[in-house]
Motif scaffolding. Structure first.
Motif, PDB file in Angstrom:
ATOM      1  N   VAL A   1      -7.030  -5.662   0.355  1.00  0.00           N
ATOM      2  CA  VAL A   1      -6.927  -4.730   1.480  1.00  0.00           C
ATOM      3  C   VAL A   1      -7.119  -3.293   1.006  1.00  0.00           C
ATOM      4  O   VAL A   1      -8.021  -2.586   1.458  1.00  0.00           O
ATOM      5  N   ASP A   2      -6.278  -2.825   0.101  1.00  0.00           N
ATOM      6  CA  ASP A   2      -6.425  -1.468  -0.422  1.00  0.00           C
ATOM      7  C   ASP A   2      -5.544  -1.289  -1.642  1.00  0.00           C
ATOM      8  O   ASP A   2      -4.678  -2.124  -1.943  1.00  0.00           O
TER       9      ASP A   2
ATOM     10  N   ALA B   1      -4.031   2.176  -4.425  1.00  0.00           N
ATOM     11  CA  ALA B   1      -4.020   3.601  -4.770  1.00  0.00           C
ATOM     12  C   ALA B   1      -3.261   3.792  -6.071  1.00  0.00           C
ATOM     13  O   ALA B   1      -2.228   3.148  -6.300  1.00  0.00           O
TER      14      ALA B   1
ATOM     15  N   THR C   1      -8.342   5.846  -5.303  1.00  0.00           N
ATOM     16  CA  THR C   1      -8.071   5.022  -4.123  1.00  0.00           C
ATOM     17  C   THR C   1      -9.184   4.004  -3.943  1.00  0.00           C
ATOM     18  O   THR C   1     -10.350   4.282  -4.232  1.00  0.00           O
ATOM     19  N   LEU C   2      -8.839   2.854  -3.478  1.00  0.00           N
ATOM     20  CA  LEU C   2      -9.773   1.799  -3.107  1.00  0.00           C
ATOM     21  C   LEU C   2      -9.413   1.420  -1.680  1.00  0.00           C
ATOM     22  O   LEU C   2      -8.346   0.824  -1.439  1.00  0.00           O
ATOM     23  N   ALA C   3     -10.263   1.791  -0.718  1.00  0.00           N
ATOM     24  CA  ALA C   3      -9.924   1.622   0.695  1.00  0.00           C
ATOM     25  C   ALA C   3     -11.128   1.104   1.473  1.00  0.00           C
ATOM     26  O   ALA C   3     -11.776   1.852   2.223  1.00  0.00           O
ATOM     27  N   PRO C   4     -11.474  -0.166   1.290  1.00  0.00           N
ATOM     28  CA  PRO C   4     -12.605  -0.727   2.042  1.00  0.00           C
ATOM     29  C   PRO C   4     -12.318  -0.694   3.541  1.00  0.00           C
ATOM     30  O   PRO C   4     -11.161  -0.744   3.970  1.00  0.00           O
TER      31      PRO C   4
ATOM     32  N   ARG D   1      -2.395  -3.888  -1.781  1.00  0.00           N
ATOM     33  CA  ARG D   1      -2.131  -4.855  -0.721  1.00  0.00           C
ATOM     34  C   ARG D   1      -3.213  -5.930  -0.713  1.00  0.00           C
ATOM     35  O   ARG D   1      -4.397  -5.644  -0.950  1.00  0.00           O
TER      36      ARG D   1
ATOM     37  N   PRO E   1     -10.778  -5.826   4.961  1.00  0.00           N
ATOM     38  CA  PRO E   1     -10.345  -6.597   3.787  1.00  0.00           C
ATOM     39  C   PRO E   1     -11.515  -7.350   3.172  1.00  0.00           C
ATOM     40  O   PRO E   1     -12.363  -7.908   3.879  1.00  0.00           O
TER      41      PRO E   1
ATOM     42  N   LEU F   1     -15.785  -1.496  -2.277  1.00  0.00           N
ATOM     43  CA  LEU F   1     -14.344  -1.234  -2.261  1.00  0.00           C
ATOM     44  C   LEU F   1     -14.013   0.196  -1.840  1.00  0.00           C
ATOM     45  O   LEU F   1     -12.834   0.563  -1.807  1.00  0.00           O
ATOM     46  N   ASN F   2     -15.058   0.997  -1.566  1.00  0.00           N
ATOM     47  CA  ASN F   2     -14.869   2.392  -1.144  1.00  0.00           C
ATOM     48  C   ASN F   2     -13.958   3.125  -2.129  1.00  0.00           C
ATOM     49  O   ASN F   2     -12.891   3.642  -1.778  1.00  0.00           O
TER      50      ASN F   2
END
Length: 701
Positions: free
Chosen positions: A597-598, A600, A668-671, A571, A674, A694-695
């Protein structure tokens, strides 16, 4: 239509009501004023029954059209109308005659510009002869015999000849044609029509026959006509045989066609004529040209060479709700130009063709019970059967659906076969006409514009939406195997043409034999993985929301039976419209302003890793555990440029755990918030910050 033309091509002076012989005299005089010859052996009138009886009656018309464009003229590059090359002009001679042993007219009246009769009947020996010839080009002759021809309660207004106007040789006839065709009657019928046709081409003083044929039509009928509105047109049966010259072989090739009962209801002739009338403005009003129609038992056979024919059959065809909308056009003006020896400009020609086709629409058309037989060699034929072909909601705005149901071709050349349960394209929204018209003008003025500005051309012409669907495709090729698609579909639309802003495709149950793969190494790999047939499904969706500026890539999935399933999603926020409007000019700048945004990515193993490790270990002569350790080290080495020990350890642990027990692998990349893409690009100078920014999480099993 033959009877309509014969009866309507008449004229008279305004009189008080006449009947009987006086009305007939007015009719005869009107024909003479139109330049027609009307000869009768005798004319008898029975006052008691108010019946006129004509014997040996002949109505004929002949003449010459001078300097008509008889050859194709290339208008490409013309700037507006240009003079047609005189060498492409020719004179056309024509003659038409209708003769009958007896014509019976009952209740004939004449008042002002109107004629009417209770009954108008021609004897069964009625003949029609039409001949035409083009100077130094060729000639055509058609002869027909009509039996059982009559009209009941026939009324028509007598048009006067239009005044001469050399600049309006076509358009000046419009009022005349309106009066001639907008007749009224209870019924016009011809029980039987038999026609012979022949045509010859001329060259160097010699003639070569290029066409010969016969046509038989039974049960021709028009009913319930009032001022151009016809309740019904029908025909019981039509059979024709046409022989045309094949230039390549010099032989005549035959086409035989027959068609059973044919019926059309609720026909609007006036509306069709109004399409060409410049005095009728565009109003958006929809007319019904044909309410409904049907035909049965169509059979055709077309020779493609001596002894070889393509045969087509259809059990039934139907048509519903054919409508018209008046569009601005200059068709009559174009014809005026042509008759005035002027070739129209290409822009005007193209836009008028567009407008003509944009005038028509229909709700539903379908043909069922189709059979096509194609010769594939001496004594060999291939049969194709189709349950139904249909089109719905076809018009100037787009296409609702065009579908094919139940195609079966079991015996194609070399033993191949094809089967389709269902296939369709649809949901097609056409581009607006005004930008298309402007682009046509631009392309005509500068032919190189399209090559230099392909995006602008696509923006003007490309449909705003499109979809397709296919189910039950089965293709069998000898020595290769069977390829099949359970179901495949795709939808596409855009709010910023021509770049799609919404795309979704999905496939289920696709099967392909490994033997069909051209690459030998790839074949060997799949076989080593234990696959003789590749069976997969996939799906993907992209959507940009103009209101929120969010761009989603979701449901990205690929599943291969026996190997595994991969899925991904992503996203972005603040994705500006400029990215789609001008991807070449502002695309890069617009992309940088977007925010991540994220995302996966996941993989569920179903045999790929285990069988793949064995294949490559055997190929390199290594134990599997050594190859696994090498792959873990390779994955860790790939993270070295990032210079983040924690991230490298996370990658190594996840890859090692997955290779030891291949089940699931997920990234997964879930900052928390955004992240602007510009910031991500800026972090390339300090890549060790990216995993935390980017977590990023990488997990196995």
């Amino acid at each position: 239509m033959t009877l309509t033309t014969a009866l309507a091509l008449v004229s008279g002076t305004a009189f008080a009501q006449d009947t009987g012989e006086a009305a007939f005299e007015a009719y005869s005089e009107g024909l003479k004023k139109l330049g027609l010859q009307f000869e009768n052996g005798s004319v008898d009138y029975d006052a008691g029954s108010d019946t006129l009886t004509l014997t040996d009656s002949t109505l004929s018309l002949s003449g010459k059209i001078e300097d008509f464009p008889a050859e194709e003229t290339d208008v490409t590059g013309n700037d507006g109308g240009t003079d047609i090359d005189p060498s492409k002009l020719a004179d056309i001679d024509y003659s038409i005659s209708i003769s009958s042993g007896t014509v019976t007219i009952t209740g004939l009246t004449h008042e002002d510009s109107f004629f009417s009769s209770a009954n108008w009947t021609y004897s069964d020996d009625t003949e029609i002869v039409i001949e035409g010839s083009v100077e130094d080009e060729g000639r055509l002759k058609m002869e027909g015999r009509l039996a059982g021809m009559s009209a009941t309660n026939y009324e028509f207004e007598l048009p006067e000849l239009p005044p001469e106007d050399s600049a309006k040789q076509a358009s000046r006839w419009l009022p005349f044609l309106k009066s001639a065709f907008l007749t009224s009657y209870d019924e016009v019928k011809v029980d039987s029509t038999a026609v012979t046709l022949e045509a010859y081409a001329s060259e160097g003083g010699s003639e070569t026959q290029v066409l010969s044929g016969t046509m038989q039509m039974d049960g021709y009928r028009l009913a319930g006509a009032r001022d151009g509105q016809v309740d019904e047109y029908s025909m019981d049966k039509l059979t024709q045989v046409m022989n045309t010259l094949d230039p390549a072989s010099g032989q005549m090739l035959a086409q035989t066609t027959s068609q059973g009962k044919t019926v059309y209801n609720d026909i609007d002739i006036r509306g069709f004529i109004d399409l060409f009338d410049p005095a009728v403005p565009e109003s958006g009003e929809v007319w019904t040209l044909i309410g409904s129609g049907s035909a049965v038992d169509y059979v055709s056979s077309q020779e493609i060479s001596q002894g070889l024919s393509i045969k087509v059959e259809a059990e039934k065809a139907t048509l519903d709700d054919v409508t018209m909308i008046k569009r601005e056009n200059n068709v009559l003006q174009l014809l005026d130009q042509i008759f005035d020896k002027q070739a129209p400009g290409p822009e005007e020609l193209i836009t008028n063709v567009f407008q003509f086709y944009r005038s028509f629409a229909f709700a539903d058309a379908r043909v069922s019970g189709i059979s096509v037989i194609v010769p594939v060699g001496p004594g060999l034929e291939s049969a194709i059967k189709i349950e139904e072909i249909a089109m719905t909601d076809i018009g100037s705005d787009g296409i609702g659906e065009m579908m094919l149901v139940g195609l079966d071709a079991p015996k194609l050349p070399e033993g191949a076969s094809v089967k389709i349960d269902w296939a369709a394209i649809g949901d097609i929204e056409f581009a607006e006409y005004s930008p298309m018209k402007e682009m046509i003008s631009t392309l005509m003025a500068d032919p190189s514009y399209g090559e230099n500005n392909p995006l602008e051309v696509a923006k003007a012409f490309m449909p705003r939406s499109f979809a397709y669907e296919i189910e039950g495709l089965d293709v069998n090729i000898p020595n290769v195997g069977q390829t099949a698609i359970g179901k495949a579909e795709m939808t596409m639309s855009t709010t910023v043409p021509p770049i799609p802003t919404s795309v979704h495709f999905k496939s289920d149950g696709i099967r392909m034999p490994v033997s069909a793969i051209d690459d030998p190494q790839a074949q060997a790999l799949f076989q080593a993985l234990g696959l003789d047939t590749i069976i997969w499904s996939d799906e993907a969706r992209l959507y940009w929301d103009e209101a929120t500026l969010e761009l989603r890539l979701e449901r990205l999935m690929l599943n291969v039976e026996g190997l595994g399933r991969a899925e991904a999603s992503m996203r972005f926020a603040n994705v500006p419209k400029a990215l789609f409007e001008d991807p070449e000019g502002q695309g890069q700048l617009a992309a940088i302003s977007a925010q991540f945004v994220d995302a996966a990515i996941s993989f569920r193993d179903e045999g790929l890793t285990t069988n793949g490790l064995k294949f490559f270990a055997d190929a390199q002569g290594l134990p599997e555990n050594v190859l696994r350790e090498a792959l873990v080290a390779q994955a860790a080495g790939a993270t070295a440029p990032i210079q983040n020990e924690a991230f490298t350890k996370m990658v190594s642990d996840a890859v090692s755990k997955f290779l030891d027990d291949p089940k699931d692998l997920r990234v997964t990349l879930a900052p928390a918030n955004p992240v602007p893409l510009a910031q991500i690009l800026g972090s390339m100078a300090a890549p060790q910050t990216l995993p935390d920014l980017l977590n990023v999480k990488i997990e196995a099993n």
